[in-house]
Scaffold this motif. Structure first.
Motif, PDB file in Angstrom:
ATOM      1  N   ALA A 277       0.841  -1.202   0.000  1.00 50.08           N
ATOM      2  CA  ALA A 277       0.000   0.000   0.000  1.00 50.08           C
ATOM      3  C   ALA A 277       0.872   1.246   0.000  1.00 50.08           C
ATOM      4  CB  ALA A 277      -0.910  -0.003   1.225  1.00 50.08           C
ATOM      5  N   PRO A 278       0.628   2.188  -0.904  1.00 52.40           N
ATOM      6  CA  PRO A 278       1.356   3.459  -0.855  1.00 52.40           C
ATOM      7  C   PRO A 278       0.831   4.306   0.299  1.00 52.40           C
ATOM      8  CG  PRO A 278      -0.355   3.579  -2.521  1.00 52.40           C
ATOM      9  CD  PRO A 278      -0.391   2.172  -1.972  1.00 52.40           C
ATOM     10  N   PRO A 279       1.584   5.314   0.712  1.00 49.84           N
ATOM     11  CA  PRO A 279       1.056   6.216   1.748  1.00 49.84           C
ATOM     12  C   PRO A 279      -0.120   7.037   1.226  1.00 49.84           C
ATOM     13  CG  PRO A 279       3.216   6.982   0.952  1.00 49.84           C
ATOM     14  CD  PRO A 279       2.938   5.679   0.267  1.00 49.84           C
ATOM     15  N   LEU A 280      -0.931   7.517   2.151  1.00 49.68           N
ATOM     16  CA  LEU A 280      -1.983   8.479   1.797  1.00 49.68           C
ATOM     17  C   LEU A 280      -1.317   9.695   1.159  1.00 49.68           C
ATOM     18  CD1 LEU A 280      -4.068   8.165   5.072  1.00 49.68           C
ATOM     19  CD2 LEU A 280      -4.841   7.510   2.779  1.00 49.68           C
ATOM     20  N   TYR A 281      -2.043  10.386   0.300  1.00 52.30           N
ATOM     21  CA  TYR A 281      -1.466  11.486  -0.466  1.00 52.30           C
ATOM     22  C   TYR A 281      -2.229  12.785  -0.181  1.00 52.30           C
ATOM     23  CZ  TYR A 281       0.176  14.246  -4.410  1.00 52.30           C
ATOM     24  OH  TYR A 281       0.723  15.240  -5.184  1.00 52.30           O
ATOM     25  N   THR A 282      -1.508  13.857   0.107  1.00 48.70           N
ATOM     26  CA  THR A 282      -2.169  15.120   0.435  1.00 48.70           C
ATOM     27  C   THR A 282      -1.700  16.276  -0.450  1.00 48.70           C
ATOM     28  OG1 THR A 282      -0.539  15.635   2.142  1.00 48.70           O
ATOM     29  CG2 THR A 282      -2.490  14.406   2.851  1.00 48.70           C
ATOM     30  N   GLY A 283      -0.997  15.949  -1.536  1.00 52.90           N
ATOM     31  CA  GLY A 283      -0.576  16.982  -2.494  1.00 52.90           C
ATOM     32  C   GLY A 283      -1.617  17.181  -3.579  1.00 52.90           C
ATOM     33  N   THR A 284      -1.215  17.828  -4.677  1.00 54.48           N
ATOM     34  CA  THR A 284      -2.193  18.139  -5.735  1.00 54.48           C
ATOM     35  C   THR A 284      -1.742  17.662  -7.122  1.00 54.48           C
ATOM     36  OG1 THR A 284      -1.246  20.352  -6.062  1.00 54.48           O
ATOM     37  CG2 THR A 284      -3.075  20.177  -4.515  1.00 54.48           C
ATOM     38  N   ASP A 285      -0.748  16.768  -7.182  1.00 61.01           N
ATOM     39  CA  ASP A 285      -0.372  16.218  -8.485  1.00 61.01           C
ATOM     40  C   ASP A 285      -1.475  15.296  -8.993  1.00 61.01           C
ATOM     41  OD1 ASP A 285       2.011  17.535  -8.340  1.00 61.01           O
ATOM     42  OD2 ASP A 285       3.196  15.761  -7.760  1.00 61.01           O
ATOM     43  N   VAL A 286      -1.497  15.086 -10.305  1.00 61.27           N
ATOM     44  CA  VAL A 286      -2.453  14.136 -10.887  1.00 61.27           C
ATOM     45  C   VAL A 286      -1.680  13.128 -11.739  1.00 61.27           C
ATOM     46  CG1 VAL A 286      -4.336  15.818 -10.958  1.00 61.27           C
ATOM     47  CG2 VAL A 286      -2.861  15.532 -12.964  1.00 61.27           C
ATOM     48  N   GLY A 287      -2.308  11.969 -11.980  1.00 66.46           N
ATOM     49  CA  GLY A 287      -1.788  11.047 -12.986  1.00 66.46           C
ATOM     50  C   GLY A 287      -0.769  10.039 -12.507  1.00 66.46           C
ATOM     51  N   PHE A 288      -0.544   9.926 -11.190  1.00 66.95           N
ATOM     52  CA  PHE A 288       0.525   9.039 -10.709  1.00 66.95           C
ATOM     53  C   PHE A 288       0.039   7.679 -10.224  1.00 66.95           C
ATOM     54  CE2 PHE A 288      -0.842  11.675  -7.169  1.00 66.95           C
ATOM     55  CZ  PHE A 288      -1.044  10.753  -6.164  1.00 66.95           C
ATOM     56  N   SER A 289      -1.271   7.495 -10.088  1.00 70.80           N
ATOM     57  CA  SER A 289      -1.774   6.240  -9.506  1.00 70.80           C
ATOM     58  C   SER A 289      -2.594   5.466 -10.528  1.00 70.80           C
ATOM     59  CB  SER A 289      -2.642   6.553  -8.283  1.00 70.80           C
ATOM     60  OG  SER A 289      -3.766   7.332  -8.667  1.00 70.80           O
ATOM     61  N   SER A 290      -2.649   4.127 -10.344  1.00 66.72           N
ATOM     62  CA  SER A 290      -3.519   3.307 -11.201  1.00 66.72           C
ATOM     63  C   SER A 290      -3.930   2.036 -10.459  1.00 66.72           C
ATOM     64  CB  SER A 290      -2.799   2.904 -12.494  1.00 66.72           C
ATOM     65  OG  SER A 290      -3.644   2.072 -13.292  1.00 66.72           O
ATOM     66  N   PHE A 291      -5.200   1.666 -10.606  1.00 69.21           N
ATOM     67  CA  PHE A 291      -5.584   0.331 -10.160  1.00 69.21           C
ATOM     68  C   PHE A 291      -4.779  -0.687 -10.958  1.00 69.21           C
ATOM     69  CE2 PHE A 291      -9.636   2.410  -8.721  1.00 69.21           C
ATOM     70  CZ  PHE A 291      -9.509   2.060  -7.385  1.00 69.21           C
ATOM     71  N   CYS A 292      -4.611  -1.904 -10.380  1.00 65.06           N
ATOM     72  CA  CYS A 292      -3.791  -2.940 -10.998  1.00 65.06           C
ATOM     73  C   CYS A 292      -4.640  -3.716 -12.012  1.00 65.06           C
ATOM     74  CB  CYS A 292      -3.238  -3.870  -9.922  1.00 65.06           C
ATOM     75  SG  CYS A 292      -2.081  -5.058 -10.615  1.00 65.06           S
ATOM     76  N   VAL A 293      -4.400  -3.429 -13.288  1.00 64.26           N
ATOM     77  CA  VAL A 293      -5.260  -3.957 -14.356  1.00 64.26           C
ATOM     78  C   VAL A 293      -5.153  -5.488 -14.458  1.00 64.26           C
ATOM     79  CG1 VAL A 293      -5.671  -3.875 -16.862  1.00 64.26           C
ATOM     80  CG2 VAL A 293      -5.188  -1.772 -15.575  1.00 64.26           C
ATOM     81  N   GLY A 294      -3.987  -6.028 -14.106  1.00 64.32           N
ATOM     82  CA  GLY A 294      -3.765  -7.468 -14.283  1.00 64.32           C
ATOM     83  C   GLY A 294      -4.209  -8.332 -13.117  1.00 64.32           C
ATOM     84  N   LYS A 295      -4.717  -7.748 -12.045  1.00 65.38           N
ATOM     85  CA  LYS A 295      -5.088  -8.537 -10.864  1.00 65.38           C
ATOM     86  C   LYS A 295      -6.593  -8.745 -10.800  1.00 65.38           C
ATOM     87  CE  LYS A 295      -2.142  -8.254  -6.786  1.00 65.38           C
ATOM     88  NZ  LYS A 295      -1.927  -7.576  -5.491  1.00 65.38           N
TER      89      LYS A 295
END
Ligand code: TNX
Length: 512
Positions: A277-295
């Motif tokens: 699990a990645p840490p919770l995120y409190t910044g304002t960037d976009v586009g860095f996360s994705s659900f795992c398509v192969g699981k």
């Protein structure tokens, strides 16, 4: 002659008894047709009654709830027998046939006000028009002197588009039930009929899902800037949905996927391709996360989430996001969406998504929400050629989180600066030359909340641009005109002051 009333908590309200009644031509959104009756006015008497069709007592009570505190009148709501001859009548018979399913006919004579429609939705919109025709002080929550005068004449009105929307991002900063209810009150005054709630993003998951409880308790535990965040229980969410429905507003819930998923990924390690699990995120960037398509667990998760969400949703749409999936390959994006979209249909709902969803297969009734800033887009064209309907939210015109000018203290500017005239001066039918006007379902004004933390911030960004977008969605193009709109808008200023709305006093608008 002039009486000046003081409204508790809202400063001075000029209420000269001699002031001209509000003109039928000054309503926002401008009605489809207005006939004035020179010299005729109706004055609401202290003993007036609100008489309604049997199926419309709820609308009558809503109107009474607005009028009683400021007038101090009892305004009993009764079921109309025959055709009323005094007071305010809300009837489901006799409207001009051109009003259709959402329109209304309003007649004001010296002796009564009659609103006729084919549906309670139409009556509700007629009530919003009547409300604007009464003096601004009618919006006060303490007794005001009146008199409660309405100009005589006839309005026959109906919407241009079926979908007239606002969106609120409750993920980047969480807004509780009371704030969302207040926003529903504000938008429904301008005949907006849909509130899209952006319920999940990298920074926060805002709705309880019983099968995956950590989404709310972990994923909902923070927000941009590191504050406490929050989430809606199912009971709170259902209360919001019902509150909206009573104001003719349908809630469209959005769970954004496969990107904008960090809050979910942080809540459950197993949803991550690497099992961490990645840490919770409190910044304002976009586009860095994705659900795992192969699981496979990803699809169990999404199906359960969408099924629980559908059960909370009387409206037709579930919005599955699909924007800015920069950490998902194009092939994975299509694989993911083509597996996930049938879950929406299986739950009895219709897919809505940001226009990148045009890359995936079409599904029955699908709506692609265009948020681009150009006038042609390959993903949108693909969506349209597959048969999608289009909801217009061009970011350089409808994004209420864009700054008005470079002095605006809140908001972003990536899509440009959006002054009121920029928000208003375009035609939904011709914005996108490659999209036939028959494909346009409507217009929505999104309000992203990276920089907004409180109700006053929401109001400052939405007012006056939200009423501008509402007019694009409701009024015939031929009746819209910036020079008259800015005057009508300016005359709403005192009303917003009485309502306590923190609006932006644009220099483009001649504020009354
Ligand atoms: C783009 S528009 C986003 C959001 C941001 C917004 C800020 C869209 C579908 N995605 O994630 O909050 O810009 O203006």
């Amino acid at each position: 002659l002039a009486a000046v009333a003081v409204v508790a908590g809202a400063g001075l309200v000029g209420s000269p008894a001699s002031a001209a009644a509000v003109s039928l031509q000054s309503v926002v959104p401008v009605p489809a047709s207005v006939q004035t009756a020179a010299g005729v006015t109706y004055t609401l008497p202290a003993g007036a009654t609100i008489q309604t069709a049997a199926a419309a007592t709820g609308i009558g009570s809503y109107l009474a709830g607005i009028l009683r505190p400021s007038t101090g009148y009892a305004l009993p709501v009764t079921t109309a027998s025959g055709t009323p001859t005094s007071g305010i009548a809300l009837l489901l018979t006799g409207a001009d046939s051109s009003v259709g399913t959402e329109g209304y006919q309003l007649d004001v004579t010296a002796t009564l006000v009659t609103i006729r429609a084919q549906t309670t939705a139409g009556l509700f919109y007629g009530v919003q028009t009547l409300r604007q025709l009464l003096p601004a002080a009618v919006e006060a929550r303490t007794v005001q002197p009146g008199p409660w005068v309405v100009s005589g004449g006839r309005i026959i009105d109906r919407p241009r588009y079926a979908y007239r929307g606002a969106m609120l991002d409750v993920s980047r900063h969480f807004f509780g039930v009371d704030i969302v209810k207040r926003y529903i009150d504000e938008i429904s005054q301008y005949k907006i009929n849909t509130l899209h709630l952006h319920l999940s993003d990298d920074q926060g998951w805002r709705i309880v899902i019983d099968a995956w409880p950590r989404l709310a308790t972990v994923g909902g535990s923070t927000q941009v800037g590191g504050g406490a965040g929050g989430y809606y229980t199912k009971a709170q969410y259902s209360d919001l949905v019902a509150y909206a429905a009573a104001r003719q507003v349908t809630i469209v819930p959005e769970i954004d996927m496969p990107g904008h998923a960090n809050a979910a990924l942080a809540s459950y390690a197993e949803l991550n391709c690497d099992g961490v699990a990645p840490p919770l995120y409190t910044g304002t960037d976009v586009g860095f996360s994705s659900f795992c398509v192969g699981k496979e667990v990803t699809y169990t998760f999404v199906r359960q989430v969408l099924t629980e969400l559908a059960a909370l949703t009387p409206g037709p749409y579930l919005h599955i996001g699909g924007d800015e999936a920069h950490s998902t390959s194009d092939a994975d994006y299509r694989t993911f969406m083509n597996r996930v979209q049938p879950f929406v249909a299986a739950a009895g709902k219709t897919v809505m998504g940001w226009h990148q969803l045009g890359q995936a297969d079409h599904t029955a009734g699908r709506v692609a929400q265009f948020w681009g800033t150009t006038t042609s887009d390959a993903d949108l064209s693909a969506a349209v050629s597959k048969g999608d309907k289009v909801l217009l939210s061009p970011a350089n015109k409808t994004y209420l989180d864009m700054k008005y000018n470079n002095q605006t203290p809140l908001g972003l500017s990536w899509a440009g600066l959006i002054e009121v005239q920029t928000a208003y001066n375009w035609d939904p039918a011709t914005l996108l030359p490659g999209v036939p006007s028959s494909a346009i379902l409507g217009v929505e004004a999104p309000l992203w909340a990276e920089t907004l933390t409180r109700l006053a911030d929401i109001e400052f960004m939405a007012f006056p641009r939200l009423p501008a977008i509402a007019e694009l969605a409701w009024s015939p193009q031929a009746s819209r005109n910036w020079d008259t709109f800015k005057v009508r808008l300016g005359s709403l200023g005192p009303r917003w002051t009485v309502q306590g709305i923190n609006f932006y006093r644009s220099a483009q608008v001649p504020w009354a």
